[in-house]
Design an enzyme around this catalytic site. Structure first.
Site, PDB file in Angstrom:
ATOM      1  N   HIS A  21       0.839  -1.206   0.000  1.00  0.00           N
ATOM      2  CA  HIS A  21       0.000   0.000   0.000  1.00  0.00           C
ATOM      3  C   HIS A  21       0.871   1.252   0.000  1.00  0.00           C
ATOM      4  O   HIS A  21       0.655   2.169  -0.812  1.00  0.00           O
ATOM      5  CB  HIS A  21      -0.908  -0.013   1.225  1.00  0.00           C
ATOM      6  CG  HIS A  21      -1.762   1.211   1.353  1.00  0.00           C
ATOM      7  ND1 HIS A  21      -3.074   1.260   0.924  1.00  0.00           N
ATOM      8  CD2 HIS A  21      -1.490   2.461   1.839  1.00  0.00           C
ATOM      9  CE1 HIS A  21      -3.571   2.460   1.149  1.00  0.00           C
ATOM     10  NE2 HIS A  21      -2.626   3.213   1.707  1.00  0.00           N
ATOM     11  N   GLU A  22       1.859   1.282   0.894  1.00  0.00           N
ATOM     12  CA  GLU A  22       2.714   2.467   0.980  1.00  0.00           C
ATOM     13  C   GLU A  22       3.608   2.599  -0.250  1.00  0.00           C
ATOM     14  O   GLU A  22       3.919   3.715  -0.684  1.00  0.00           O
ATOM     15  CB  GLU A  22       3.547   2.410   2.255  1.00  0.00           C
ATOM     16  CG  GLU A  22       2.735   2.344   3.544  1.00  0.00           C
ATOM     17  CD  GLU A  22       1.727   3.475   3.684  1.00  0.00           C
ATOM     18  OE1 GLU A  22       1.901   4.533   3.052  1.00  0.00           O
ATOM     19  OE2 GLU A  22       0.741   3.297   4.430  1.00  0.00           O
ATOM     20  N   HIS A  25       1.989   4.527  -2.908  1.00  0.00           N
ATOM     21  CA  HIS A  25       2.105   5.984  -2.790  1.00  0.00           C
ATOM     22  C   HIS A  25       3.516   6.468  -3.156  1.00  0.00           C
ATOM     23  O   HIS A  25       3.684   7.452  -3.874  1.00  0.00           O
ATOM     24  CB  HIS A  25       1.805   6.432  -1.354  1.00  0.00           C
ATOM     25  CG  HIS A  25       0.392   6.213  -0.926  1.00  0.00           C
ATOM     26  ND1 HIS A  25      -0.690   6.648  -1.660  1.00  0.00           N
ATOM     27  CD2 HIS A  25      -0.127   5.602   0.174  1.00  0.00           C
ATOM     28  CE1 HIS A  25      -1.811   6.323  -1.027  1.00  0.00           C
ATOM     29  NE2 HIS A  25      -1.490   5.684   0.079  1.00  0.00           N
TER      30      HIS A  25
END
Length: 435
Positions: A21-22, A25
């Site tokens: 998920h990170e 980004h």
């Protein structure tokens, strides 16, 4: 040992989900030239960290989340034309702008996040949730196309000892022996052909039984050898069901019954690999179900409180915390005591992680800060402002997202409260998947 294995798999699965998920980004942010100062998995005290280039990578003690520190998330006051107001809320908003501006090194204002175009902001902020969606899709493909799903095989699982009544469960329709039992068919027999037609699936057998109401030959494989039997199907009353397995009702609301050939066998369910389309179908169904659950969070939380304060059993389809997910993981890992096949346990664990990633995907898209969807909504609002400025000739200014800081604090408080309530409920009234 089962508890340790279940918790270890869950921790690694959650860490992978958070890490990807990170990365969703960080990677586009770096590609667009934005400075990323930190990439961490977990919260709390730092267990390990390493500086590589301009980014510090690390792991923290509590693996219940993660973060990427993207420099310049909030536009400075002079960029949005803001003046400092009075009061605590105004001070909070002003401090948020100042803290964001202080993160930007001298001469690198052009690398701040707020300088990105609207499409690039959308890619950066939606990238994390997109990674969770992709991971859920991969897990489901592995489950269905790689491991398989429990499905009826052409092997007989059981032979009925009587012809069941159509209207009273558990009662026999008459004293006659069911055709399969009378013919000598047994559990573990694999149906090779029925009425001369080869049988590849249990659906094939059902179709051939319906097409042969009279005496017919059945070839089965028993202990490695093919044997032939002759069965005389019994014409029994059966409730008509639709494609979803639900009873068909007539104009008076009564179940429709028809007289059809009855054999008296049920299939053995085995793991069978499914096409990728099956995984994608489950991905869609799971996404829709998760969206519906997220939209009903207020109602579900009220039901949770009512259930906690009463003796009513807990809703098995309700919300769970990470503690509840851990309890389910432990139950899956311990299911070897129940003789559950290893592949089935692996599939169940992967399914649990897929559901978790779908929840992260949907929940993070809520258009409220601190969720990613809040930043996505702010970027879309900025895009509308830019279009309006072009049409009217007005001066364009980026969206002043710092003004949403009070709402962010409020939502964070609500999320923490909800998490605490879920954890308490999971500890006092744990859910079970009933393996």
């Amino acid at each position: 040992m089962a508890t340790v294995i279940g918790l270890l798999v869950l921790i690694l699965g959650v860490a992978l989900s958070i890490g990807l998920h990170e990365l969703g980004h960080m990677i586009p942010a770096k590609l667009f030239g934005v400075r990323v100062s930190q990439y961490f998995i977990g919260f709390g005290p730092t267990l390990w960290s390493r500086q590589k280039g301009e980014t510090e990578y690390g792991i923290k003690a509590i693996p219940l989340g993660g973060f990427v520190r993207i420099v310049g998330m909030f536009p400075p006051a002079e960029v949005v034309g803001a003046q400092r107001g009075r009061g605590r809320i105004a001070d909070l908003i002003w401090d948020t702008r100042e803290a964001s501006a202080e993160e930007i090194p001298d001469g690198e204002d052009h690398r701040a996040f707020y300088r990105l175009s609207v499409p690039k902001k959308l890619v950066v902020m939606a990238g994390g949730t997109f990674m969770n969606f992709v991971l859920a899709a991969i897990l489901l493909v592995v489950i269905f196309a790689g491991i398989g799903a429990q499905a009826p095989s052409t092997t007989i699982g059981s032979v009925s000892s009587c012809i069941p009544a159509v209207d009273v469960a558990g009662q026999c329709q008459n004293t006659s022996e069911p055709p399969a039992l009378a013919a000598g068919l047994q559990p573990d027999d694999r149906i090779v052909s029925y009425g001369g037609q080869p049988i590849q699936t249990w659906s094939d057998l059902q179709r051939e039984i319906a097409a042969h109401p009279s005496a017919v030959s059945v070839v089965v494989e028993r202990e490695g050898e093919e044997q032939t039997f002759v069965v005389q199907p019994f014409l029994a009353d059966r409730v008509v069901v639709d494609s979803y397995g639900e009873p068909v009702l007539d104009s008076n609301g009564e179940m429709v019954v028809e007289n059809v050939p009855y054999l008296g066998v049920t299939p053995r369910f085995e793991l069978q690999r499914q096409p990728v389309s099956t995984a994608l179908s489950y991905l869609w169904q799971g996404t829709v179900a998760t969206v519906q659950a997220v939209l009903r969070i207020p109602v579900l939380m009220v039901d949770l409180v009512n259930g906690l304060l009463s003796n009513e059993p807990r809703d098995p389809t309700g919300l769970v915390s990470i503690i509840g997910v851990g309890q389910l993981a432990v139950e899956i890992a311990a299911s070897d005591d129940l003789g559950l096949h290893l592949a089935t346990r692996v599939a169940s664990m992967l399914s649990l992680l897929a559901s978790l990633n779908l929840a992260l995907f949907v929940f993070n898209l809520l258009p409220l800060l601190p969720m990613d969807g809040g930043h996505v909504a702010a970027a879309l609002w900025e895009g509308l402002k830019k279009i309006r400025a072009r049409l009217t000739g007005a001066v364009f200014r980026p969206a002043d997202t710092a003004r949403l800081t009070p709402l962010t604090y409020l939502m964070t408080l609500l999320l923490i409260s909800m998490a605490v309530l879920l954890i308490v409920t999971d500890l006092l009234k744990p859910l079970s998947i009933g393996l």
